[in-house]
Motif scaffolding. Structure first.
Motif, PDB file in Angstrom:
ATOM      1  N   PRO A 133      31.711  73.597  63.132  1.00  0.00           N
ATOM      2  CA  PRO A 133      32.244  74.552  63.415  1.00  0.00           C
ATOM      3  C   PRO A 133      32.738  74.480  64.374  1.00  0.00           C
ATOM      4  CG  PRO A 133      30.126  75.540  63.764  1.00  0.00           C
ATOM      5  CD  PRO A 133      29.720  74.271  62.445  1.00  0.00           C
ATOM      6  N   GLY A 134      33.769  74.306  64.941  1.00  0.00           N
ATOM      7  CA  GLY A 134      34.150  74.491  66.596  1.00  0.00           C
ATOM      8  C   GLY A 134      32.792  75.669  66.971  1.00  0.00           C
ATOM      9  N   HIS A 135      33.285  74.704  68.356  1.00  0.00           N
ATOM     10  CA  HIS A 135      31.971  74.583  69.316  1.00  0.00           C
ATOM     11  C   HIS A 135      33.224  75.622  70.473  1.00  0.00           C
ATOM     12  CE1 HIS A 135      29.656  75.641  72.797  1.00  0.00           C
ATOM     13  NE2 HIS A 135      28.699  74.764  72.273  1.00  0.00           N
ATOM     14  N   PRO A 136      32.324  77.103  71.243  1.00  0.00           N
ATOM     15  CA  PRO A 136      33.395  77.982  71.717  1.00  0.00           C
ATOM     16  C   PRO A 136      34.538  77.021  72.829  1.00  0.00           C
ATOM     17  CG  PRO A 136      31.344  78.977  71.349  1.00  0.00           C
ATOM     18  CD  PRO A 136      31.549  77.781  70.551  1.00  0.00           C
ATOM     19  N   THR A 137      33.660  76.575  73.576  1.00  0.00           N
ATOM     20  CA  THR A 137      32.711  76.283  75.305  1.00  0.00           C
ATOM     21  C   THR A 137      33.081  74.555  75.335  1.00  0.00           C
ATOM     22  OG1 THR A 137      31.023  77.744  75.688  1.00  0.00           O
ATOM     23  CG2 THR A 137      31.885  76.182  77.599  1.00  0.00           C
TER      24      THR A 137
END
Length: 185
Positions: free
Chosen positions: A43-47
Motif C-alpha cells: 500500500p502507499g505510505h502516508p508520510t
C-alpha cells in the motif's frame, strides 16, 4: 507515531513480510541517507514516498559516494526484505544481497604476502584506503604492524595515485583487507 492505528493496511502488509522474501518495486525518491522504493504489492505510505527503504550500505557491495551511483528515480528494482522498521513503518530492503559479493572471490585467490597494485581512494588520519580491484578496498594503517611502520606519513599519499601494496591480512568474516607498503616490510 502509532502506525498500527494510523494505517492498519500498511501495518498488516509489513507484518506479512518474511526475511529473505524478494520484493519488486520502483525507486520513488533518492535522499543522501537512502532510497525509498514504492513496492508493487504494498500500500502507499502516508508520510514517505515509498513503503520500502534501502540504506546506503544495502545498495551495493562496492563503496559508493552517493545513492545515484547505483540507482535512479523510476528504476525498477528487485530487493530482498530484511526486516520491518516498526518506528517508520517501512520495509528495510537490500539490493546487494542479490548481487555477487566480489570479496569472496578476492579472499579465495589472495594470500598474505601477495603484492598488488591499487589506487588510493581516501587518506584519513589512521591510514590509507586503497582500491585493489573488483570493488575490494584495503587499509594501509599508519600505526605499526608487527613492530614496523605500515605506511609512510599521510602527506605521502594522494587520492587517485596508483601505489604498490602487500597483503598483510584478509579477514573474510569482517570483509577486511589489511595492506602494507612493500618498501616498508
Amino acid at each position: 507515531m502509532d502506525w498500527q492505528f494510523k494505517s492498519p493496511e500498511l501495518w498488516a502488509f509489513l507484518k506479512s513480510l518474511h526475511p529473505g522474501e524478494i520484493l519488486s518495486g520502483t525507486v520513488a525518491a533518492i535522499e543522501q541517507f537512502g532510497v525509498f522504493v514504492d513496492l508493487d504489492d504494498g500500500p502507499g505510505h502516508p508520510t514517505f514516498p515509498g513503503v520500502g527503504f534501502l540504506t546506503i550500505p544495502e545498495l551495493s557491495w562496492r563503496r559508493i559516494d552517493t545513492p545515484t551511483d547505483d540507482v535512479e528515480v523510476g528504476q525498477r528494482v528487485s530487493c530482498e526484505f530484511l526486516d520491518f522498521d516498526t518506528y517508520n513503518a517501512e520495509a528495510r530492503l537490500s539490493l546487494r544481497v542479490l548481487q555477487h559479493d566480489p570479496f569472496h572471490a578476492f579472499a579465495d585467490r589472495t594470500v598474505v604476502g601477495q603484492a598488488l597494485r591499487g589506487t588510493v581512494v581516501r587518506v584519513l588520519p589512521f591510514g590509507v584506503f586503497v582500491d585493489i580491484g573488483d570493488g575490494v578496498v584495503g587499509l594501509v594503517p599508519f600505526k605499526k604492524v608487527h613492530g614496523r611502520p605500515a605506511a609512510s606519513p599521510p602527506e605521502a599519499f594522494q587520492a587517485g595515485t596508483e601505489i604498490s601494496v602487500v597483503v598483510t591480512a584478509v579477514e573474510s568474516l569482517h570483509r577486511r583487507v589489511f595492506l602494507s607498503r612493500p618498501e616498508e616490510l
